[in-house]
Motif scaffolding. Structure first.
Motif, short mmCIF file in Angstrom:
data_model
loop_
_atom_site.label_atom_id
_atom_site.label_comp_id
_atom_site.label_asym_id
_atom_site.label_seq_id
_atom_site.Cartn_x
_atom_site.Cartn_y
_atom_site.Cartn_z
N UNK A 110 -0.12 6.52 2.20
CA UNK A 110 0.54 5.44 2.93
C UNK A 110 -0.41 4.73 3.90
N UNK A 111 -1.36 5.45 4.46
CA UNK A 111 -2.35 4.80 5.33
C UNK A 111 -3.17 3.80 4.52
N UNK A 112 -3.51 4.19 3.31
CA UNK A 112 -4.28 3.31 2.42
C UNK A 112 -3.44 2.08 2.02
N UNK A 113 -2.21 2.32 1.61
CA UNK A 113 -1.35 1.20 1.20
C UNK A 113 -1.06 0.27 2.37
N UNK A 114 -0.81 0.83 3.52
CA UNK A 114 -0.55 0.00 4.70
C UNK A 114 -1.76 -0.90 4.98
N UNK A 115 -2.95 -0.32 4.90
CA UNK A 115 -4.16 -1.09 5.18
C UNK A 115 -4.32 -2.26 4.20
N UNK A 116 -4.15 -2.00 2.92
CA UNK A 116 -4.36 -3.10 1.96
C UNK A 116 -3.20 -4.10 2.00
N UNK A 117 -1.98 -3.64 2.26
CA UNK A 117 -0.85 -4.59 2.33
C UNK A 117 -0.99 -5.49 3.56
N UNK A 118 -1.46 -4.95 4.67
CA UNK A 118 -1.59 -5.76 5.89
C UNK A 118 -2.60 -6.89 5.69
N UNK A 119 -3.56 -6.68 4.79
CA UNK A 119 -4.54 -7.73 4.50
C UNK A 119 -3.88 -8.95 3.85
N UNK A 120 -2.66 -8.76 3.29
CA UNK A 120 -1.92 -9.87 2.67
C UNK A 120 -0.97 -10.56 3.65
N UNK A 121 -0.98 -10.14 4.89
CA UNK A 121 -0.18 -10.76 5.97
C UNK A 121 1.31 -10.88 5.66
N UNK A 122 1.99 -9.76 5.42
CA UNK A 122 3.45 -9.81 5.32
C UNK A 122 4.05 -10.16 6.69
N UNK A 123 5.29 -10.64 6.68
CA UNK A 123 5.95 -10.92 7.97
C UNK A 123 6.20 -9.60 8.71
N UNK A 124 6.77 -8.63 7.99
CA UNK A 124 6.94 -7.28 8.54
C UNK A 124 6.55 -6.29 7.45
N UNK A 125 6.07 -5.13 7.87
CA UNK A 125 5.74 -4.07 6.92
C UNK A 125 6.28 -2.76 7.46
N UNK A 126 7.26 -2.22 6.74
CA UNK A 126 7.86 -0.96 7.17
C UNK A 126 7.76 0.05 6.04
N UNK A 127 7.97 1.32 6.40
CA UNK A 127 7.86 2.41 5.44
C UNK A 127 9.14 3.23 5.45
N UNK A 128 9.67 3.49 4.25
CA UNK A 128 10.78 4.43 4.10
C UNK A 128 10.28 5.60 3.27
N UNK A 129 10.35 6.79 3.84
CA UNK A 129 9.94 8.01 3.12
C UNK A 129 11.15 8.93 3.06
N UNK A 130 11.47 9.38 1.88
CA UNK A 130 12.63 10.28 1.78
C UNK A 130 12.35 11.60 2.50
N UNK A 131 11.13 12.13 2.31
CA UNK A 131 10.76 13.37 2.97
C UNK A 131 9.51 13.16 3.80
N UNK A 132 9.42 13.91 4.88
CA UNK A 132 8.25 13.86 5.75
C UNK A 132 7.82 15.29 6.04
#
Ligand code: IMP
Ligand code: MG
Length: 181
Positions: A110-132
């Motif tokens: 998720x740290x990797x995905x968050x980093x590359x998604x933020x480079x695309x400038x979404x309005x908001x970026x949130x994470x839903x994880x069923x388990x933590x």
């Protein structure tokens, strides 16, 4: 004391418990979106059942996209390296994006995905994880929506696998230590 089992695997969360929690998560996500649209991005393959249920629990105008990252390998150990195997199909710039993942474990994925998604400038970026599994964290990352927080246990079912098996178990189960290969 014997706990409930499904096909020999001890059940950690029943399908009813999962459904109730997913409904609550959907209601929270709906509220937080305040009538805006959503792009739900599932992380293949494990998040597929969760995304399917969560999507029907949110009352918003939603679209789906999927990414795939290099897998955990065939066993229970992560290699540590994360690589994008399948990218987004549609641009996410200016959109409300929700990454939908089965388990937040070390946090590397998720740290990797968050980093590359933020480079695309979404309005908001949130994470839903069923388990933590917070005790396993290597990367500093939290999910905005967590279904269940669990100790360091290896789980299968409801999308989650052991060597690609058991994804279709309807309950979240503990991997029995003595399963035949
Ligand atoms: P992370 O990058 O270490 O956070 O790992 C995330 C991925 O590891 C999850 O999406 C799962 O695919 C996999 N994983 C972590 N723990 C488990 C488990 O207990 N059962 C099955 N897969 C797991
Ligand atoms: Mg996964």
């Amino acid at each position: 004391m014997s706990n409930a089992t499904f096909q020999g695997h001890e059940i950690l969360y029943t399908r009813q418990q999962i459904a109730e929690r997913v409904a609550q998560m959907g209601a929270q996500i709906t509220q937080d979106l305040n009538g805006e649209k959503l792009v739900m991005v599932g992380v293949l393959k494990g998040a597929a059942p969760f995304l399917a249920d969560l999507a029907r629990a949110v009352e918003v105008d939603a679209t789906f996209d999927f990414v795939a990252v290099s897998s955990y390998g065939k066993g229970q150990r992560s290699s540590g390296a994360v690589k994008l195997i399948k990218d987004l199909d549609e641009p996410i710039e200016g959109k409300n994006v929700l990454i939908v993942e089965d388990i937040l474990d070390t946090g590397l994925t998720l740290a990797y995905l968050r980093k590359i998604f933020l480079q695309h400038h979404p309005k908001t970026l949130r994470i839903a994880a069923l388990l933590d599994k917070p005790s396993r964290r290597v990367e500093k990352i939290d999910a905005d929506y967590v279904g269940f927080s669990i100790p360091n246990l290896f789980v299968i079912g409801y999308g989650m696998d052991y060597a690609e098996r058991y994804r279709n178990l309807p309950d979240i189960c503990l991997m029995a230590p003595d399963q035949p290969a």
